[in-house]
Design a protein around this motif. Sequence first.
Motif, PDB file in Angstrom:
ATOM      1  N   VAL A  18      -0.500   5.052   0.681  1.00 42.43           N
ATOM      2  CA  VAL A  18      -0.194   4.448  -0.443  1.00 42.43           C
ATOM      3  C   VAL A  18       0.818   3.324  -0.114  1.00 42.43           C
ATOM      4  CG1 VAL A  18       0.736   4.277  -2.718  1.00 42.43           C
ATOM      5  CG2 VAL A  18      -0.790   6.274  -2.022  1.00 42.43           C
ATOM      6  N   GLY A  19       0.448   2.087  -0.332  1.00 41.54           N
ATOM      7  CA  GLY A  19       1.250   0.882   0.045  1.00 41.54           C
ATOM      8  C   GLY A  19       1.363   0.781   1.460  1.00 41.54           C
ATOM      9  N   GLN A  20       2.054  -0.166   1.969  1.00 42.31           N
ATOM     10  CA  GLN A  20       2.145  -0.915   3.181  1.00 42.31           C
ATOM     11  C   GLN A  20       0.777  -1.112   4.030  1.00 42.31           C
ATOM     12  OE1 GLN A  20       5.164  -0.713   3.720  1.00 42.31           O
ATOM     13  NE2 GLN A  20       5.843   0.892   2.373  1.00 42.31           N
ATOM     14  N   GLN A  21       0.178  -2.014   2.834  1.00 46.15           N
ATOM     15  CA  GLN A  21      -0.976  -2.591   3.396  1.00 46.15           C
ATOM     16  C   GLN A  21      -1.174  -3.812   4.337  1.00 46.15           C
ATOM     17  OE1 GLN A  21      -4.231  -1.263   2.329  1.00 46.15           O
ATOM     18  NE2 GLN A  21      -2.711   0.498   1.858  1.00 46.15           N
ATOM     19  N   LEU A 150       7.991   0.658  -2.078  1.00 49.22           N
ATOM     20  CA  LEU A 150       6.587   0.599  -2.496  1.00 49.22           C
ATOM     21  C   LEU A 150       6.529  -0.122  -3.889  1.00 49.22           C
ATOM     22  CD1 LEU A 150       5.665   4.331  -2.036  1.00 49.22           C
ATOM     23  CD2 LEU A 150       4.963   2.407  -0.877  1.00 49.22           C
ATOM     24  N   SER A 151       5.447  -0.953  -4.140  1.00 51.75           N
ATOM     25  CA  SER A 151       5.594  -1.524  -5.344  1.00 51.75           C
ATOM     26  C   SER A 151       5.620  -0.438  -6.585  1.00 51.75           C
ATOM     27  CB  SER A 151       4.515  -2.491  -5.541  1.00 51.75           C
ATOM     28  OG  SER A 151       3.121  -1.872  -5.587  1.00 51.75           O
ATOM     29  N   GLU A 152       5.548  -1.095  -7.932  1.00 51.61           N
ATOM     30  CA  GLU A 152       5.339  -0.126  -8.870  1.00 51.61           C
ATOM     31  C   GLU A 152       3.836   0.343  -9.023  1.00 51.61           C
ATOM     32  OE1 GLU A 152       4.457  -0.963 -13.735  1.00 51.61           O
ATOM     33  OE2 GLU A 152       5.859  -2.485 -12.852  1.00 51.61           O
ATOM     34  N   ASP A 153       2.763  -0.557  -8.639  1.00 46.42           N
ATOM     35  CA  ASP A 153       1.472  -0.184  -8.614  1.00 46.42           C
ATOM     36  C   ASP A 153       1.299   1.038  -7.661  1.00 46.42           C
ATOM     37  OD1 ASP A 153       0.759  -1.903 -10.774  1.00 46.42           O
ATOM     38  OD2 ASP A 153      -0.080  -3.344  -9.358  1.00 46.42           O
ATOM     39  N   ASP A 154       1.780   0.949  -6.484  1.00 48.58           N
ATOM     40  CA  ASP A 154       1.907   1.788  -5.319  1.00 48.58           C
ATOM     41  C   ASP A 154       2.296   3.239  -5.867  1.00 48.58           C
ATOM     42  OD1 ASP A 154       0.881   0.037  -3.786  1.00 48.58           O
ATOM     43  OD2 ASP A 154       3.094  -0.366  -2.781  1.00 48.58           O
ATOM     44  N   MET A 155       3.342   3.043  -6.681  1.00 52.12           N
ATOM     45  CA  MET A 155       3.824   4.287  -7.024  1.00 52.12           C
ATOM     46  C   MET A 155       2.973   4.966  -8.246  1.00 52.12           C
ATOM     47  SD  MET A 155       7.209   5.131  -5.854  1.00 52.12           S
ATOM     48  CE  MET A 155       8.069   5.870  -6.725  1.00 52.12           C
ATOM     49  N   GLN A 156       2.194   4.211  -8.992  1.00 50.34           N
ATOM     50  CA  GLN A 156       1.425   4.750  -9.862  1.00 50.34           C
ATOM     51  C   GLN A 156       0.273   5.489  -9.377  1.00 50.34           C
ATOM     52  OE1 GLN A 156       2.347   4.954 -13.012  1.00 50.34           O
ATOM     53  NE2 GLN A 156       3.350   3.132 -13.570  1.00 50.34           N
ATOM     54  N   ILE A 157      -0.114   4.634  -8.399  1.00 50.86           N
ATOM     55  CA  ILE A 157      -1.487   5.281  -7.825  1.00 50.86           C
ATOM     56  C   ILE A 157      -1.188   6.717  -7.166  1.00 50.86           C
ATOM     57  CG2 ILE A 157      -3.121   4.911  -5.689  1.00 50.86           C
ATOM     58  CD1 ILE A 157      -3.030   2.015  -6.139  1.00 50.86           C
ATOM     59  N   ALA A 158       0.138   6.940  -6.296  1.00 52.90           N
ATOM     60  CA  ALA A 158       0.405   8.204  -5.868  1.00 52.90           C
ATOM     61  C   ALA A 158       0.678   9.262  -6.967  1.00 52.90           C
ATOM     62  CB  ALA A 158       1.646   7.916  -5.095  1.00 52.90           C
ATOM     63  N   ALA A 188      13.367   4.864 -11.802  1.00 48.77           N
ATOM     64  CA  ALA A 188      14.716   5.572 -11.461  1.00 48.77           C
ATOM     65  C   ALA A 188      14.623   6.158 -10.019  1.00 48.77           C
ATOM     66  CB  ALA A 188      14.714   6.718 -12.451  1.00 48.77           C
ATOM     67  N   THR A 189      13.566   6.343  -9.345  1.00 53.49           N
ATOM     68  CA  THR A 189      13.475   6.713  -8.132  1.00 53.49           C
ATOM     69  C   THR A 189      13.574   5.452  -6.893  1.00 53.49           C
ATOM     70  OG1 THR A 189      11.225   7.122  -8.256  1.00 53.49           O
ATOM     71  CG2 THR A 189      12.594   8.769  -8.623  1.00 53.49           C
ATOM     72  N   ASN A 190      13.126   4.216  -7.624  1.00 52.34           N
ATOM     73  CA  ASN A 190      13.739   3.175  -6.932  1.00 52.34           C
ATOM     74  C   ASN A 190      12.594   2.969  -5.701  1.00 52.34           C
ATOM     75  OD1 ASN A 190      14.986   0.631  -6.281  1.00 52.34           O
ATOM     76  ND2 ASN A 190      16.193   1.676  -4.567  1.00 52.34           N
ATOM     77  N   GLY A 191      11.259   3.346  -5.994  1.00 50.17           N
ATOM     78  CA  GLY A 191      10.485   3.194  -4.732  1.00 50.17           C
ATOM     79  C   GLY A 191      10.385   4.298  -3.700  1.00 50.17           C
ATOM     80  N   ASP A 192      11.320   5.374  -4.170  1.00 51.73           N
ATOM     81  CA  ASP A 192      11.203   6.527  -3.188  1.00 51.73           C
ATOM     82  C   ASP A 192      10.445   7.610  -3.565  1.00 51.73           C
ATOM     83  OD1 ASP A 192      11.673   8.950  -1.773  1.00 51.73           O
ATOM     84  OD2 ASP A 192      13.866   8.574  -1.856  1.00 51.73           O
ATOM     85  N   LEU A 193       9.203   7.237  -3.187  1.00 47.42           N
ATOM     86  CA  LEU A 193       7.847   8.280  -3.597  1.00 47.42           C
ATOM     87  C   LEU A 193       8.078   9.704  -3.322  1.00 47.42           C
ATOM     88  CD1 LEU A 193       5.087   8.335  -4.513  1.00 47.42           C
ATOM     89  CD2 LEU A 193       4.116   8.064  -2.246  1.00 47.42           C
ATOM     90  N   ARG A 194       8.848   9.986  -2.265  1.00 48.99           N
ATOM     91  CA  ARG A 194       9.206  11.644  -2.122  1.00 48.99           C
ATOM     92  C   ARG A 194      10.021  12.093  -3.396  1.00 48.99           C
ATOM     93  NH1 ARG A 194      12.265  10.846   1.876  1.00 48.99           N
ATOM     94  NH2 ARG A 194      10.856  10.856   3.572  1.00 48.99           N
ATOM     95  N   SER A 195      10.926  11.393  -3.825  1.00 46.84           N
ATOM     96  CA  SER A 195      11.793  11.613  -4.792  1.00 46.84           C
ATOM     97  C   SER A 195      10.868  11.823  -6.046  1.00 46.84           C
ATOM     98  CB  SER A 195      13.073  10.934  -5.080  1.00 46.84           C
ATOM     99  OG  SER A 195      13.857  10.940  -4.164  1.00 46.84           O
ATOM    100  N   ALA A 196       9.949  10.796  -6.078  1.00 49.77           N
ATOM    101  CA  ALA A 196       9.189  10.847  -7.475  1.00 49.77           C
ATOM    102  C   ALA A 196       8.450  11.920  -7.545  1.00 49.77           C
ATOM    103  CB  ALA A 196       8.311   9.592  -7.391  1.00 49.77           C
TER     104      ALA A 196
END
Length: 429
Positions: A18-21, A150-158, A188-196
Motif C-alpha cells: 500500500v502506497g510507495q508507488q 502514506l496518503s489518506e487514500d493509502d490508509m483507507q485502502i489498508a 490521528a495516527t498521522n500516516g502510521d499504518l502500523r498504529s492505525a
Amino acid sequence: MQQPLAYRMRPRTISEVVGQQHLVGEGKIINRMVTAKMLSSMILYGPPGTGKTSIASAIAGSTKYAFRILNAATDSKKDLQMVADEAKMSGTVILLLDEIHRLDKTKQDFLLPHLESGNIVLIGATTENPYLSILPAIRSRTQIFEVKPLSEDDMQIAIDRALTDKERGLGDFKVTLDDDARKQLVYATNGDLRSALNGLELAVRSTKPSDDGAVHITLAIVEETIQRKAVTADKDGDGHYNVISALQKSIRGSDTDAALHYLARLIEAGDLPIIARRLQVIAYEDIGLANPAVVQRAVMAVQTAQQLGFPEARIPLANAVIELALSPKSNSAISAVDEAIARVRKGGTGDVPDHLKDAHYSGAKKLGHGVDYVYPHGHPGDWVPQQYLPDKLVGASYFKPTGNSKVEQAYKEQYAKLRQAQQNGLKKR
C-alpha cells in the motif's frame, strides 16, 4: 499468542504494498528489480509505520527468498552470523536490518563481505537521514530510497483490506466502522499504518458484539483505543479548515499565544502534513522578504518535524510558529507575482526582445536572436542597462515593498535604484 493485525496484514508480494508507488509501482525501481530478479542492497528511510518492513517482506515474498529481520541496535554479531550461515546454505537471504543507523563498526565489518558476494541482500530501515547517519562503507554499497508518509487514500485502502480479509484480517467480525471513527483512525495516527491497524484491531476485539454478531465501532471507541481525541478529526469539515485558517491569521497578526493555541489543536489531531504545508506557506506568504532568515529556519524546522514525527515534532514546530509570529511581516513577494500573473492572464505578454532569445543553435544570428545582448558580468557592478521586458510592458512595476524591516527596506531601495538606473540608461540609447 496471536500476532498483531499489522504484522498479519504485511504484503506477501510487491503488488500488495500500500502506497510507495514511486518505488514499487509498475515500472518503478524496486518493482523492476524484483521483476528482473536483480536485487541489490538498499536503505529505506522515512517515518515510522509507512511501509519499510512491508516493502522488504514483499520483496522476499515476490522472489521466494528467505526473509529474516534483525535490529542493528539490539541483535548481536552472532545473530548476523546465523543469517550468513543460512545464506551460504540457501544461496540468498533477504535481511531487513531495522535501525541500521545504529549499526556499529564490528557488525558492519562482518556484513560487508556478505554484501559484496550477494549472499545477503541487505534492506536497511531507518527514520534517520542515511546521508548523515549511515556509515559510509555501508552507504556506498546500497541504494538509498525515501519512503514517504502514506496518503489518506493509502490508509483507507489498508483499513478496508484489514476489515474484509477473512484469512489474515478482521473479515469474520462483521465490523461496522463509522465514518468519523474511520477518519480519526487515519488522521490521528498521522500516516502510521502500523498504529492505525493495531488500534483498529484493539477496538474490534474489545467491543462487545450486538445480538446479531455485528461489531459497531464509533468515534468514541477509536479515541479510546488510540488515546487521542478528535479535536479536529473532520478533515473535510469547516472545523478543520477554520483551525488552519486561524493559525495563519494569528501568525500574520503576530499573536504568538493564539498561534500556539491553534498549533496545539492541530498537533492533538495528529495532522502533521497539513501543519507542515501551512507553515511553509505562511513563511513565504506572510513573512517573505521582511525576514528571509526566519523563512529558511521555519522550512528547516518543518523538515525536521517531518523526519521526527510526533510527539517530538511538536518542538521544532513550536520554534517555527513563535519565530514566524514575532517576525516582521511582508506580503510584497506574493503581491508582486499575483499582479504579474493577473496581467499575463489579461493578455499582457508580448514578444521576448530579440537580444534575450535563445542563440544556442545554428541560424540564430540570421534571425537577430541574441545578437545585441550585453553580458552584465562584463561591466562594473555586474550590471548594465538593457531592456528585459517585452516592448508592450516596458515600465511595468509589480514589486511594491513596504520596507517593514531593514532587510526589506534594503530590497526596496535597491529596487528603486535599479529601476531608475535602467530607465536613465535606456533613454540615452
